[in-house]
Design a protein around this motif. Structure first.
Motif, PDB file in Angstrom:
ATOM      1  N   SER A 162       0.827  -1.208   0.000  1.00 15.93           N
ATOM      2  CA  SER A 162       0.000   0.000   0.000  1.00 15.93           C
ATOM      3  C   SER A 162       0.859   1.255   0.000  1.00 15.93           C
ATOM      4  O   SER A 162       1.709   1.434   0.878  1.00 15.93           O
ATOM      5  N   ALA A 164      -0.181   4.183   0.693  1.00 12.65           N
ATOM      6  CA  ALA A 164      -0.555   4.986   1.855  1.00 12.65           C
ATOM      7  C   ALA A 164       0.158   4.512   3.104  1.00 12.65           C
ATOM      8  O   ALA A 164       0.354   5.282   4.048  1.00 12.65           O
ATOM      9  N   GLU A 165       0.565   3.269   3.126  1.00 13.37           N
ATOM     10  CA  GLU A 165       1.254   2.716   4.289  1.00 13.37           C
ATOM     11  C   GLU A 165       2.762   2.744   4.128  1.00 13.37           C
ATOM     12  O   GLU A 165       3.489   3.028   5.078  1.00 13.37           O
ATOM     13  N   SER A 265       4.357  11.312   6.670  1.00 10.58           N
ATOM     14  CA  SER A 265       3.055  11.164   6.012  1.00 10.58           C
ATOM     15  C   SER A 265       3.006  11.921   4.691  1.00 10.58           C
ATOM     16  O   SER A 265       2.266  11.537   3.774  1.00 10.58           O
ATOM     17  N   ARG A 268       3.553   9.588   1.761  1.00  6.13           N
ATOM     18  CA  ARG A 268       2.785   8.348   1.697  1.00  6.13           C
ATOM     19  C   ARG A 268       1.378   8.629   1.180  1.00  6.13           C
ATOM     20  O   ARG A 268       0.406   8.554   1.896  1.00  6.13           O
ATOM     21  N   GLU A 269       1.293   8.991  -0.093  1.00  7.54           N
ATOM     22  CA  GLU A 269       0.037   9.087  -0.850  1.00  7.54           C
ATOM     23  C   GLU A 269      -0.883  10.222  -0.402  1.00  7.54           C
ATOM     24  O   GLU A 269      -2.066  10.219  -0.752  1.00  7.54           O
ATOM     25  N   THR A 270      -0.373  11.167   0.349  1.00  8.89           N
ATOM     26  CA  THR A 270      -1.216  12.261   0.831  1.00  8.89           C
ATOM     27  C   THR A 270      -1.214  13.467  -0.093  1.00  8.89           C
ATOM     28  O   THR A 270      -2.022  14.385   0.087  1.00  8.89           O
TER      29      THR A 270
END
Length: 297
Positions: A162, A164-165, A265, A268-270
């Motif tokens: 992932s 995001a992870e 963060s 990570r996909e933010t």
């Protein structure tokens, strides 16, 4: 499943004189309770979707709904046909096909997540281009997908797939490792060579962040799929040549998890860091917001 690590896969294959694909098929049958022919047919259906996505991306208009991406697969494919490529036609074809599937994804087309939508182009790009090069039949490619699935299973359960992870290393990196290991098996390499290829591939993507401009799986995701396909072919060749991962591949997977957890963060996909927050990235984001607001009004 009987295996939890890449080392387990090698051990079981050697003890039972199985290929990675054969081991994975047996485990899938046990896990699901579905018959072997049905399990194989389902994977065969998935491969057809991959081939269809490659074809569509090369032959049709795949401009994304945002208008940010589309058409690069055809550009690279046409460039390959010119015979003037720097990396050679085989690598360039894999790149074009990987871009094609990713552009189909961005244009809301039908794809298979391998292992995610953000990394959907790498395995199809490597597989379909290699099938054309070596003349393999679809049955051979389906076995390759089972080998890739076994590798992906280990990565997903011991690290992450992932963005995001764990950042883009978890998505694109995992797909590169899966494609590299499967390619070794499809070319009659040993399970041990395949797992070294996985480790070599993953080491090359450690720390790759996930920084989608405007939060869309387009920039830089699509280009990373194209380049990822080339990386997978290179890692497979290293494995087949006998190059070994000095750090055991399972330890590389563990490091992927550690690195992903250490990422801020913003990476990570933010869309709050990396390329998404460059002046141009912010400009694109604001323009898309403005257009969305106008459409609402």
């Amino acid at each position: 499943m009987q295996f939890r690590t890449l080392k387990d896969i090698v051990r079981l294959c050697e003890e039972r004189s199985l290929t990675i694909a054969e081991l994975m098929i047996e485990e899938q049958v046990k896990e699901t309770g579905v018959s072997e022919p049905e399990v194989i047919q389902q994977m065969a259906d998935y491969y057809q979707v991959m081939k269809e996505a490659v074809h569509r991306g090369i032959t049709e208009d795949t401009v994304s709904r945002s208008g940010l991406t589309g058409g690069d697969a055809r550009r690279v494919h046409d460039y390959m046909l010119s015979g003037e490529t720097s990396s050679g036609s085989d690598a360039t074809r894999a790149m074009a096909y990987a871009l094609a599937v990713s552009e189909v994804n961005a244009s809301m087309g039908r794809i298979i997540a391998t292992p995610t939508a953000g990394s959907c182009g790498i395995i199809p790009g490597v597989f379909v281009s290699s099938q054309e090069r070596f003349g393999w039949d679809d049955d051979h490619m389906v076995l390759g997908l089972f080998a890739a699935g076994a590798i992906g299973y280990v990565i997903a359960n011991n690290s992450s797939i992932s963005g995001a992870e764990g950042g883009c290393q978890a998505e694109v990196g995992s797909a590169i490792g899966m494609a590299a290991g499967a390619m070794v098996e499809m070319r009659n390499g040993t399970p041990e060579q395949a797992m070294h290829a996985v480790g070599l591939a993953l080491k090359n993507t450690l720390g790759l962040i996930c920084d989608p401009v405007a939060g869309l799986v387009e920039i830089p995701c699509i280009v990373r799929n194209g380049l990822g396909a080339v990386n997978a072919l290179a890692a497979a060749d290293m494995g087949l040549a006998g190059v070994r991962s000095a750090i055991p591949s399972d330890e590389v997977v563990d490091v992927m998890l550690q690195v992903g957890r250490s990422m801020p963060s913003e990476h990570r996909e933010t869309a709050r860091g990396g390329l998404a927050q460059t002046p141009t990235g912010r400009k694109i984001t604001e323009e898309l917001r403005r257009r969305r607001q106008e459409n609402k009004n």
